[in-house]
Scaffold this motif. Structure first.
Motif, mmCIF file in Angstrom:
data_model
loop_
_atom_site.group_PDB
_atom_site.id
_atom_site.type_symbol
_atom_site.label_atom_id
_atom_site.label_comp_id
_atom_site.label_asym_id
_atom_site.label_seq_id
_atom_site.Cartn_x
_atom_site.Cartn_y
_atom_site.Cartn_z
ATOM 1 N N ASN A 103 0.824 -1.210 0.000
ATOM 2 C CA ASN A 103 0.000 0.000 0.000
ATOM 3 C C ASN A 103 0.858 1.259 0.000
ATOM 4 O OD1 ASN A 103 -2.971 -0.674 0.154
ATOM 5 N ND2 ASN A 103 -2.178 -2.036 1.731
ATOM 6 N N GLU A 132 1.878 1.755 -3.568
ATOM 7 C CA GLU A 132 0.785 2.250 -4.420
ATOM 8 C C GLU A 132 0.470 3.714 -4.136
ATOM 9 O OE1 GLU A 132 -2.421 -0.585 -4.205
ATOM 10 O OE2 GLU A 132 -1.157 -2.094 -5.186
ATOM 11 N N ARG A 173 -4.123 -0.121 4.448
ATOM 12 C CA ARG A 173 -3.918 1.019 3.535
ATOM 13 C C ARG A 173 -3.804 2.324 4.330
ATOM 14 N NH1 ARG A 173 -8.090 0.188 -0.239
ATOM 15 N NH2 ARG A 173 -9.476 1.418 1.056
#
Ligand code: NAP
Length: 281
Positions: free
Chosen positions: A15, A18, A163
């Motif tokens: 996460n 990303e 996340r």
């Protein structure tokens, strides 16, 4: 400026990768197995084993800020190398367990925190409580028969979406003002493990029957779960944490909202996002 993510294949590290990519900054990521890391296009994936800082080769060159996976062996050597390569800031994935003096996992995290604090680099510590993804350990049982045996199902957690741990890390990496900060990171609500299973059932649309394991039955299950780690005292400390939390609310913090500007995701939404892992069509 390149950002390095260690532990990039982990629940949190993926996460972090990303979110950094989404922010449009250059991202380098390390794994012990870069060829099978499965990271998104656009990431500069390199080899790196924190047991052996030399394995990072030139993966630290041009890196100013990095996300550090907590791995005690080799961390001091890695931090020396990072400093010599020009790294200025480390955001460490630590754990709320550091507060439990008899918890061997907490002690491990504390030793990594101490290495980071003593490194001469700028630092930010993230101390999350239970990850929402811990419930994925129930997925095989729920998929196989809609039944799950949970040690101390009435114990409480404030599960946090991985996340959002990453979002706090990325905020600390991208913006100033987080140097020397230690953040406890939790989800938005305290709930029992039984309630987590109920919310997974609601997300999958299938019933889930919980067997509450206590006493020796709980110990036996945890021995099966954690015995392979070979960490003395680990099962005892997990049992102590579970039993102490029964009938109490798990701690909650406003870190996610304060640092990212957005409230943390409720566990029900995490479960909906992951429903296929639990057998939903
Ligand atoms: N689960 C929880 O509730 C919780 C709560 C607080 C803190 N934590 C802490 O969070 C950490 C787990 O994070 P996670 O769930 O994101 O990870 P994870 O999904 O368990 O993945 C493990 C990661 O560790 C990396 N790794 C293992 N050994 C390594 C080594 N020698 N050198 C470099 N990297 C290594 C792996 O990288 P490669 O295999 O690609 O090399 C992989 O990215 C643990 O330290 C845990 O104590 C967990």
């Amino acid at each position: 400026m390149t950002f390095l993510v260690t532990g990039a294949t982990g629940n949190v590290g993926r996460n972090v990768v990303e979110l950094l990519l989404a922010a449009g900054v250059p991202v380098r990521a390390t794994s012990r197995s870069p060829e099978t890391a499965g990271l998104p296009a656009g990431v500069d994936v390199r080899a790196g084993d924190l047991d052996d800082p030399g394995s990072f080769g030139d993966a630290l060159s041009g890196v100013e800020r990095l996300f550090l996976f907590p791995h005690p062996a080799g961390v001091a050597g890695f931090l020396d190398l990072a400093k010599a390569s020009g790294v200025r800031q480390v955001v460490l994935l630590s754990s709320a367990a550091v507060r439990e003096s008899a918890n061997p996992i907490g002690l491990m995290h504390l030793s990594v925190e101490e290495a980071v604090r003593g490194s001469g680099l700028g630092w930010t510590m993230l101390r999350p409580g239970a990850f929402a993804s811990n419930t994925l350990q129930w997925a095989p049982a729920i998929r196989a028969g809609d039944e799950v045996a949970i040690p101390y199902a009435e114990s409480t957690v404030s599960p946090v979406h991985e996340r959002e741990i990453a979002a706090v890390a990325v905020q600390a990496l991208l913006s100033g003002g987080h140097d020397g900060a230690t953040y406890d990171v939790t989800g938005p609500e305290s709930m029992t493990q039984r309630r987590q299973a109920e919310l997974i059932a609601a997300a999958t649309g299938r019933p889930v029957t919980v067997t509450d394991l206590v006493g020796e039955a709980a110990r036996a299950q945890l021995e099966r779960q954690y015995g392979a780690f070979g960490v003395p005292g680990l099962v005892d400390s997990v049992l102590a944490t579970y039993t102490a939390s029964v009938g109490t609310d798990a701690p909650l913090t406003d870190t996610v909202t304060r640092v990212t500007g957005r409230p943390p995701t409720p566990f029900a939404a995490w479960a909906a996002e992951h429903r296929t892992a639990f057998g939903a069509a």
